[in-house]
Design a protein around this motif. Structure first.
Motif, short mmCIF file in Angstrom:
data_model
loop_
_atom_site.label_atom_id
_atom_site.label_comp_id
_atom_site.label_asym_id
_atom_site.label_seq_id
_atom_site.Cartn_x
_atom_site.Cartn_y
_atom_site.Cartn_z
N SER A 69 38.13 36.51 37.07
CA SER A 69 39.33 36.71 37.59
C SER A 69 40.51 36.45 36.20
O SER A 69 39.77 35.58 34.85
N MET A 70 41.59 37.11 36.34
CA MET A 70 42.63 36.81 34.48
C MET A 70 43.79 36.12 35.17
O MET A 70 44.93 36.30 34.72
N GLY A 71 43.91 34.88 36.47
CA GLY A 71 44.67 33.80 36.58
C GLY A 71 46.14 35.00 37.19
O GLY A 71 45.88 35.29 38.61
N ASN A 72 47.16 34.76 36.95
CA ASN A 72 48.30 35.12 38.05
C ASN A 72 49.22 35.49 37.43
O ASN A 72 49.90 35.21 35.45
N VAL A 73 50.02 37.23 37.80
CA VAL A 73 51.59 36.57 37.14
C VAL A 73 52.39 36.93 38.42
O VAL A 73 52.24 37.43 38.87
N THR A 74 54.07 36.59 37.61
CA THR A 74 55.26 36.96 38.65
C THR A 74 55.82 38.11 38.52
O THR A 74 56.16 38.21 37.11
N LEU A 76 41.06 48.20 29.65
CA LEU A 76 41.46 46.73 30.91
C LEU A 76 41.89 47.13 31.41
O LEU A 76 42.88 48.39 31.55
N ILE A 77 41.12 47.27 32.39
CA ILE A 77 41.59 48.09 34.09
C ILE A 77 42.27 46.24 34.79
O ILE A 77 40.71 46.16 34.85
N LEU A 78 43.07 46.11 35.39
CA LEU A 78 43.58 44.38 35.92
C LEU A 78 44.17 45.39 37.28
O LEU A 78 44.95 46.05 37.14
N TYR A 81 51.16 37.11 42.13
CA TYR A 81 50.05 38.08 42.23
C TYR A 81 49.00 37.77 41.34
O TYR A 81 49.06 37.50 40.56
N ARG A 82 47.56 38.42 42.42
CA ARG A 82 46.49 37.36 41.87
C ARG A 82 46.40 38.63 41.04
O ARG A 82 46.38 40.15 40.60
N VAL A 83 45.53 38.58 39.66
CA VAL A 83 45.38 39.22 38.20
C VAL A 83 43.50 39.02 38.03
O VAL A 83 43.05 38.02 37.75
N THR A 84 42.70 40.73 38.42
CA THR A 84 41.63 40.86 38.45
C THR A 84 40.87 41.74 37.74
O THR A 84 41.29 42.96 37.34
N ASP A 85 40.12 41.50 36.80
CA ASP A 85 39.10 42.30 35.72
C ASP A 85 38.54 43.06 36.57
O ASP A 85 37.45 42.92 36.70
N LEU A 86 38.97 44.88 37.02
CA LEU A 86 38.41 45.32 37.51
C LEU A 86 36.80 45.54 36.91
O LEU A 86 35.66 45.59 37.45
N TYR A 87 36.39 45.51 35.46
CA TYR A 87 35.38 46.02 34.90
C TYR A 87 34.44 45.38 35.19
O TYR A 87 33.02 44.86 35.10
N SER A 88 34.99 43.79 34.58
CA SER A 88 33.54 42.45 34.73
C SER A 88 34.41 41.96 35.92
O SER A 88 33.11 41.21 35.96
N GLY A 89 34.69 42.21 36.94
CA GLY A 89 35.11 41.39 38.32
C GLY A 89 36.20 39.90 38.02
O GLY A 89 35.77 39.17 38.64
#
Length: 748
Positions: free
Chosen positions: A623-628, A651-653, A613-621
């Motif tokens: 990219s926060m990498g990936n998580v499995t 944080l809102i990811l 899964y792609r991880v995105t910080d919704l507040y800043s927009g």
């Protein structure tokens, strides 16, 4: 024997390495197959003295509770250090009720006594939910995903006191025309702009004719309050709100009227007129008082009438058929006028039964009838009730076709207490409770309202705390309600008039509310805490609220997703996931006094497919990498690398699938449903949208082993689960190029 316990455990704890960090230790036991003692369920062990509960191995000092009534009793304790602890559960409060722990899952203390053990080394440690006296643990419950949501689950409501919002005619009082002038601030109707607050629902505090400033004592249920404007003005406001996509609900005071209402004037004039029994009368004073010790019987013309709040608000007699019929006409009148629903004031007091004044069967029955009238008049209409009680007492109001929502007061208190005390424990516990006992998502979230000191006061004018509280309740399940001015940090403490002061629009005279002297003086902090000033500051509280509301509107998981608790490697960090279809939003909030670098969080299980899964910080927009995610839809010890979570930061990811096992981008297009789920027998597989040709069905367990593979035609198939063990299974259906995967829980 107790002395031997103490000596033995004093020796083993250092051997296993007591850690010099605070530990939150949660004990849980499944009592669903036991008759629970009237003295409750307790746990005893060598942790008790460390937890500040006196001596170790006391069978009566550590009580477990079952707040959500699922048979799992639990207690969370704070220990100054961790280590290996021994314990056992007790059905009652004496050693006579102690469980006999099987040797297979216990530790012999050297004297033939078997105890359970827990190695509490993580900041948040939790024992499995063992069934009392056995080595068996309760099955992991996969959250229900086949639940209904409604338009109000997509909404963010804004509570408005018209008298204090904006004055259009320079009389010092707010009005409907003033409200119209400020609608673009609330929502300008253009989804592409970001300058408006973005709310999509308005709750108007009482706007019917009344002699008081607050309006909770109605004198005409068919008229608007003249201070606010005419019926034509109200209709103009309603049309303007609807044109911007804003739903409007109004306060409906069903419990009582004003003592100046013509109905009551007639009722009190003599004992034989046709309005006499529209209220509750007694020839003598019954003498009992209300739930808070208040006077409820008031003298008038030699008799006594019942009014639970005060003498100026006599309670309506809902046992009178004529009164009820008239109030149902009132209900239809405003719905036909165009309002989208009602907020019901003081709902738990509607229909008393003698001295039984709260939560009566008569009230529940009345609300079912009310629901029929509302939905029969306008099927899409929405109702929310004020049942100011503990959560367990509130739940019946949203069951059995009574109300759509009720406000969750205990959750509001838990948010503020956890933020104020820099400790997420009470909030974590209350979130767990409400998300188990309510129908999914059907409760109202808020921080404070018109009857409570404003949140800015409650949080001591601490802006980081204000932002944290907002971040939490605007990302939680339920339907959020903002109290006007909360978003700019308005102050306000009792008396009630000072909680309902004029809205702060500018740093100018009268806070920009009116060119005349306001009906109530403005707050002392208006020069800095106002819409104009904060709109220009990108880091302001107002812009924080705008951003959060934009995020909520953009993310189905925050509006429709279920809640799943997550654990953290740090006791001061609260984390939870909102999951909807194939996406999740993960919330991580720091309640501690220090920043947390690379926070570590875990999700035990979810309905998400395994994969990356792609991880995105919704507040800043960013990219926060990936998580499995693993086959349980979870992740263990996910370290959010490169992130330092500041004090009070949240944080809102967003987790979006990049590769997920066996799932196509159109996964949900089949509309697959499994019911019942959980199930102990046959399961109906239903495709919500017509399938094309032959469908392939594959069922496999959590290890990936295929249990069944078959083809079927049509939109339905009955799955036989006889012989399957209790646990979690995956059901995958493919129709053409479309694939859907659902989780199925089997219970025996």
């Amino acid at each position: 024997m107790k002395k031997f316990y103490l000596c033995f455990l004093t020796a083993v704890a250092p051997f296993f390495g007591v850690m010099a960090q605070q530990v939150q230790l949660t004990f849980r036991v499944d009592m669903s197959q036991q008759t629970v003692s009237p003295n409750g369920v307790h746990v005893a062990g060598n942790f008790q003295a460390l937890a500040g509960q006196g001596t170790d191995w006391n069978p009566a000092s550590t009580l477990l509770t079952d707040p959500d009534r699922d048979g799992i009793y639990e207690v969370q304790l704070t220990l100054p250090t961790g280590g290996l602890f021994q314990y056992k559960f007790i059905n009652g409060n004496s050693w006579a009720g102690a469980e006999l722990v099987p040797e297979a899952c216990g530790l012999n203390d050297g004297g033939g006594n078997i105890n359970r053990t827990v190695n509490a080394t993580a900041a948040n440690s939790q024992v499995p939910a063992y069934r009392f006296g056995t080595c068996e643990t309760s099955s992991v419950i996969i959250p229900e995903t086949d639940y209904s949501t409604f338009w109000w689950n997509d909404a963010v409501f804004y509570e408005v006191f018209v008298r204090s919002f904006y004055d259009s005619n320079a009389d010092g009082k707010g009005d409907f025309k003033g409200l119209i002038q400020k609608l673009d601030y609330l929502n300008d109707g253009d989804p592409n702009t970001t300058t408006d607050l973005g709310i999509t629902g308005i709750w108007l505090m009482p706007m019917m004719e009344s002699p008081s400033y607050h309006g909770y004592d109605v004198t005409n249920y068919y008229a608007t309050e003249s201070d606010y404007g005419s019926m034509a003005d109200f209709e103009e406001f309603l049309a303007a709100a609807h044109a911007r996509g804003i739903k409007v609900i109004i306060d409906f005071v069903m419990n009582h009227s004003s003592d100046q209402h013509p109905w009551f004037t007639e009722s009190s004039s003599n004992a034989t007129n046709s309005y006499r029994n529209w209220y509750i009368w007694s020839t003598t004073n019954p003498g009992y008082t209300g739930p808070s010790g208040q006077t409820v019987w008031h003298p008038r013309n030699g008799n006594y009438y019942y009014g639970i709040f005060y003498s100026g608000m006599p309670d309506l007699n809902w046992s009178n058929a004529q009164l009820k019929s008239t109030m149902w006409d009132v209900t239809r009148f405003w719905l036909n006028k165009g309002v989208d629903g009602y907020r019901i004031d003081a709902v738990k007091y509607l229909d008393e039964d003698g001295r039984n004044m709260e939560n009566t069967p008569e009230t529940y029955s009345l609300l079912q009838e009310f629901n029929q009238v509302v939905k029969g008049t306008k099927a899409s209409a929405f109702t929310v009730g004020e049942a100011w009680s503990n959560s367990a007492a509130v739940v019946p109001y949203v069951q059995n076709n009574r109300l759509d929502l009720a406000f969750e007061f205990d959750l509001a208190s838990a948010i503020l207490n956890s933020v104020k005390n820099n400790n997420p424990t009470s909030l974590r516990n209350q979130l767990s409770v409400v998300n188990r006992i309510y129908p999914k998502l059907q409760y109202g979230t808020f921080l404070t309202n018109h009857d409570q000191n404003r949140v800015m006061n409650e949080l001591g004018s601490n802006l980081p705390h204000m932002k944290q509280a907002a971040s939490l309740y605007l990302t939680m399940p339920g339907v959020p309600f903002l109290y006007y001015g909360e978003e700019v940090g308005m102050l306000g403490a009792k008396p009630d008039e000072d909680i309902r002061k004029p809205m702060q629009w500018t740093p100018g005279a009268n806070a920009g509310f009116s060119t005349a002297t306001p009906w109530r003086s403005v707050n002392s902090n208006y020069a800095q805490f106002n819409v104009q000033t904060q709109s220009a500051d990108p880091n302001s509280l107002l812009n924080h609220y705008k951003k959060l509301i934009q995020i909520r509107h953009a993310q189905p998981a925050l509006r429709k997703g279920y809640h799943q608790d997550m654990t953290s490697g740090n006791a001061s960090v609260l984390s939870y996931a909102r999951i909807f279809e194939q996406e999740a939003v993960v919330v991580v909030s720091n309640f501690g006094a220090e920043a947390v670098s690379s926070p570590v969080i875990s999700l035990a299980v979810s309905s998400l497919p395994a994969g990356n899964y792609r991880v995105t910080d919704l507040y800043s927009g960013q990219s926060m990498g990936n998580v499995t995610l693993n086959q349980q839809g979870g992740v263990s010890n996910w370290s959010i690398a490169g992130v330092t979570l500041a004090v009070d930061q949240t944080l809102i990811l967003k987790l979006s699938p990049s590769t997920a096992t066996g799932i196509s981008p159109e996964a949900e297009s089949l509309g697959l449903k499994l019911f019942p789920n959980p199930s102990a027998g046959k399961v109906t597989i239903s495709l919500g949208k017509p399938a094309s040709g032959r469908n392939q069905l594959i069922v496999f367990d959590v290890s990936g082993r295929i249990l069944q593979q078959t083809n079927f035609l049509g939109d339905n198939y009955t799955l036989e689960t006889a012989g399957w063990e209790s646990g979690v299974y995956f059901v995958k259906v493919q129709s053409g190029e479309k694939i859907t995967l659902k989780r199925l829980v089997i219970t025996r």
